[in-house]
Write an enzyme that holds these catalytic residues in place. Structure first.
Site, PDB file in Angstrom:
ATOM      1  N   HIS A 119      40.049  80.102  83.289  1.00 13.15           N
ATOM      2  CA  HIS A 119      40.499  78.775  83.704  1.00 13.15           C
ATOM      3  C   HIS A 119      40.398  78.651  85.228  1.00 13.15           C
ATOM      4  O   HIS A 119      40.987  79.456  85.950  1.00 13.15           O
ATOM      5  CB  HIS A 119      41.944  78.561  83.255  1.00 13.15           C
ATOM      6  CG  HIS A 119      42.517  77.249  83.668  1.00 13.15           C
ATOM      7  ND1 HIS A 119      43.702  77.131  84.356  1.00 13.15           N
ATOM      8  CD2 HIS A 119      42.047  75.986  83.506  1.00 13.15           C
ATOM      9  CE1 HIS A 119      43.950  75.856  84.588  1.00 13.15           C
ATOM     10  NE2 HIS A 119      42.967  75.140  84.086  1.00 13.15           N
ATOM     11  N   HIS A 143      41.195  66.637  84.683  1.00 11.42           N
ATOM     12  CA  HIS A 143      40.791  67.165  83.377  1.00 11.42           C
ATOM     13  C   HIS A 143      40.220  66.082  82.460  1.00 11.42           C
ATOM     14  O   HIS A 143      39.516  66.394  81.499  1.00 11.42           O
ATOM     15  CB  HIS A 143      41.992  67.817  82.673  1.00 11.42           C
ATOM     16  CG  HIS A 143      42.456  69.083  83.323  1.00 11.42           C
ATOM     17  ND1 HIS A 143      43.321  69.102  84.380  1.00 11.42           N
ATOM     18  CD2 HIS A 143      42.171  70.384  83.054  1.00 11.42           C
ATOM     19  CE1 HIS A 143      43.558  70.348  84.738  1.00 11.42           C
ATOM     20  NE2 HIS A 143      42.876  71.155  83.947  1.00 11.42           N
ATOM     21  N   ARG A 218      41.278  64.099 100.755  1.00  8.59           N
ATOM     22  CA  ARG A 218      41.354  65.294  99.912  1.00  8.59           C
ATOM     23  C   ARG A 218      42.787  65.504  99.496  1.00  8.59           C
ATOM     24  O   ARG A 218      43.613  66.011 100.261  1.00  8.59           O
ATOM     25  CB  ARG A 218      40.816  66.522 100.671  1.00  8.59           C
ATOM     26  CG  ARG A 218      40.921  67.846  99.882  1.00  8.59           C
ATOM     27  CD  ARG A 218      40.158  67.763  98.580  1.00  8.59           C
ATOM     28  NE  ARG A 218      40.104  69.016  97.844  1.00  8.59           N
ATOM     29  CZ  ARG A 218      40.623  69.191  96.629  1.00  8.59           C
ATOM     30  NH1 ARG A 218      41.300  68.211  96.042  1.00  8.59           N
ATOM     31  NH2 ARG A 218      40.485  70.334  95.997  1.00  8.59           N
ATOM     32  N   TYR A 403      40.526  78.882  97.654  1.00 11.94           N
ATOM     33  CA  TYR A 403      40.081  78.819  99.046  1.00 11.94           C
ATOM     34  C   TYR A 403      39.881  80.208  99.654  1.00 11.94           C
ATOM     35  O   TYR A 403      40.384  80.529 100.719  1.00 11.94           O
ATOM     36  CB  TYR A 403      41.057  77.976  99.872  1.00 11.94           C
ATOM     37  CG  TYR A 403      41.094  76.546  99.403  1.00 11.94           C
ATOM     38  CD1 TYR A 403      39.980  75.721  99.561  1.00 11.94           C
ATOM     39  CD2 TYR A 403      42.214  76.014  98.762  1.00 11.94           C
ATOM     40  CE1 TYR A 403      39.987  74.412  99.104  1.00 11.94           C
ATOM     41  CE2 TYR A 403      42.228  74.707  98.302  1.00 11.94           C
ATOM     42  CZ  TYR A 403      41.105  73.915  98.477  1.00 11.94           C
ATOM     43  OH  TYR A 403      41.114  72.621  98.024  1.00 11.94           O
TER      44      TYR A 403
END
Length: 562
Positions: A119, A143, A218, A403
């Site tokens: 996932h 999703h 973002r 990240y």
């Protein structure tokens, strides 16, 4: 399909989502590799005894065509075949990897045990174990896409009992994104919930300071609603105890500083890396970057007021930031930076309350966001609620399990987030904003003007941008702009080049060429330059994408020559 997925886990030979015409060769390859004795341990791990290895290999080698046909018919069979009716009580029993992980969605029951380890969002998927995923998808609305639903459909094992479904339907989930601010319609949206968008590429380099409305957005979670009169910032981990500051106190107790700094998302230009090999993440173009003026109190001044001193410096290593945007569990978005960056006079880290001369907008962190110049955008935490001086990094998902950069050979089956440091400073970057990919240039114009941006992380100044119009055979040096003032070549203090440079070059059109491949590459004052291709820097999350930027354009003949 289950058998194919298990074999893929044993011998990962490529993406599992394959065309049916590829199934036979993939299965044949899998069969050969299963014969290796090195797979004994993995066979036991996934439920196959070693004695079954050659049986399975023969089975796979002889049934590739059948599997191909079966995949072709998979959806039709799934719809027509009766599935067992399963109660919510039974679903609830499956809430761990040991017992299996089951979830429900729109009346269907799904066994996602095998999917948990791959996932992209990590172990957060376990929050939905044993229950419905709708409440979580209302928050993580990214999703709600066709390809995600297709993946989920592969794991369907039954239908939820009618009376349990009826009970579930009484749950009314208010949309947590309903109070998000309005956005400019020209933005190119990558995700609606949470909202993520970039400006049209052709306007990105029109001005040195990016207009606030076009500055890339973002967001990881819904935009929190904050009353500026009730806002409080808490500073913890220092000898004087918790320092609590109102917005007004931040503005009046500490000197106001202004810097011009570029922020860039770690996923900027991911769409280009995607073409080399598929990665996970929003398909950003080259617009996940912007340059703005930021004003606010210096983080250093606030930390000194809270008791930071030589005694703290002996043990403190990080400054953690926590936002007011929260997950469904109540956990806040968080990140951290090294203490040296936070307290340095030259670090210029701001607790910003203004952007481009006005109150910072909701999408960019109202009323306060951290601006950490030279550092990846994700550490510039918005809607700042808490600062913690600590010996440890932030424990948040976005610091520990996202990240980070990995080697090209690492995939989702082998990734180990503890093996890589969190991204802080970003590498040198540049892109062509004009002309656009696929543009047609009229030969009668005789000259071609190419424009773009260039920036490097860590305060390193871009000193040169090289441009080629013939696919890299020859290069010319572009003219750099350090502001919107004509001819301004002002250099920032060494190590504090926080802002990008715009660049431009005008070249004659090659007389015989019908198509041009334009390329740009930047060089910073440490003589770092961009790699020529994406292959050597490819990584599973598509981060740090900074290979040469390439744009192909066509040249049309004028009417007199046609």
């Amino acid at each position: 399909m289950l058998l194919l997925r298990r074999c893929h886990r044993l011998n990962p030979i490529g993406p599992l989502s394959i065309d049916r015409n590829q199934v036979a060769p993939v299965v044949a390859s899998c069969a050969v590799r299963l014969c290796s004795s090195s797979n004994d341990q993995r066979f036991h791990q996934y439920g196959f005894s070693a004695s079954w290895r050659h049986v399975l290999a023969g089975l796979l080698a002889g049934t590739g065509a059948v599997l191909a046909y079966g995949l072709h018919r998979h959806k039709a069979i799934e719809k027509s075949s009766p599935l067992p009716i399963i109660s919510q009580e039974e679903v609830t029993r499956h809430r761990s990897l040991k017992d299996g992980v089951w979830v429900t969605y729109q009346g269907g029951v799904y066994d996602i045990t095998e999917f948990v380890s791959i996932h992209p969002g990590g172990e957060k998927i376990m929050m939905a174990a044993g229950g419905a995923i709708e409440p979580f998808w209302s928050l993580y609305a990214v999703h709600n896409q066709e390809h995600v639903l297709e993946i989920l459909s592969e794991y369907k094992i039954g239908e939820l009992k009618a009376e349990d479904l009826k009970k579930q339907s009484t749950f009314k989930s208010s949309d947590p994104y309903s109070s998000d601010p309005e956005r400019h319609p020209a933005l190119r949206t990558n995700s609606l919930k949470p909202f993520n968008a970039e400006p049209p590429p052709e306007i990105l380099a029109d001005s040195y300071i990016t207009p606030t409305a076009f500055f890339f957005k973002r967001n990881h979670l819904p935009v929190p609603q904050v009353d500026p009169d009730l806002y409080r910032l808490h500073v913890e981990g220092l000898p004087r105890g918790v320092l609590t500051l109102s917005l007004e106190e931040l503005k009046t107790r500490f000197p106001k500083h202004t810097i011009t700094a570029t922020l860039q998302c770690a996923g900027n230009r991911r769409s280009e890396m995607n073409k080399t090999r598929q990665v996970k993440g929003l398909n950003w173009g080259f617009g996940a970057i912007g340059n703005a003026t930021w004003s606010g109190a210096k983080l250093r001044d606030v930390l000194l007021a809270a008791g930071y001193g030589p005694d703290v410096a002996q043990w403190a290593r990080h400054v953690q930031f926590e936002g007011l945007d929260k997950e469904i569990t109540g956990s806040a978005y968080g990140a951290s930076i090294p203490i040296n960056k936070a307290v340095s006079e030259e670090g210029d880290v701001l607790l910003a309350y203004e952007m481009n001369g006005k109150d910072i907008p909701a999408d960019h962190g109202f009323p306060i966001r951290v601006v950490v110049p030279g550092v990846v955008g994700t550490r510039n935490v918005k809607w700042l609620g808490k600062i913690v001086v600590s010996a440890q990094e932030s424990s948040s998902h976005w610091q520990q399990k996202d990240y980070k950069g990995f080697a090209p050979g690492i995939d989702w089956d082998t990734v180990d987030y503890k093996s890589a440091p969190a991204i802080q400073e970003l590498p040198v970057q540049s892109a062509i904003t004009t002309p656009a990919e696929g543009s047609v240039i009229d030969r009668s114009e005789e000259m071609l003007t190419v424009k773009g941006y260039a920036w490097s992380g860590g305060g390193r100044e871009v000193i040169r941008v090289d441009v080629s119009v013939d696919g890299g055979k020859t290069w010319k040096e572009a003219k750099l702009k350090s502001s919107d003032k004509e001819g301004d070549q002002t250099s920032p203090p060494l190590g504090r080049a926080w802002a990008w440079k715009l660049w431009e070059i005008t070249v004659p059109l090659p007389p015989e060429a019908q198509e041009l491949e334009l390329i740009c590459k930047a060089v910073d004052n440490s003589y770092n330059t961009q790699p020529d291709t994406f292959g050597p820097i490819w990584n599973v999350r598509g981060l740090l994408s900074n290979a040469w930027h390439r744009v192909k354009v066509k040249i049309s003949e004028d009417d007199d020559e046609e």
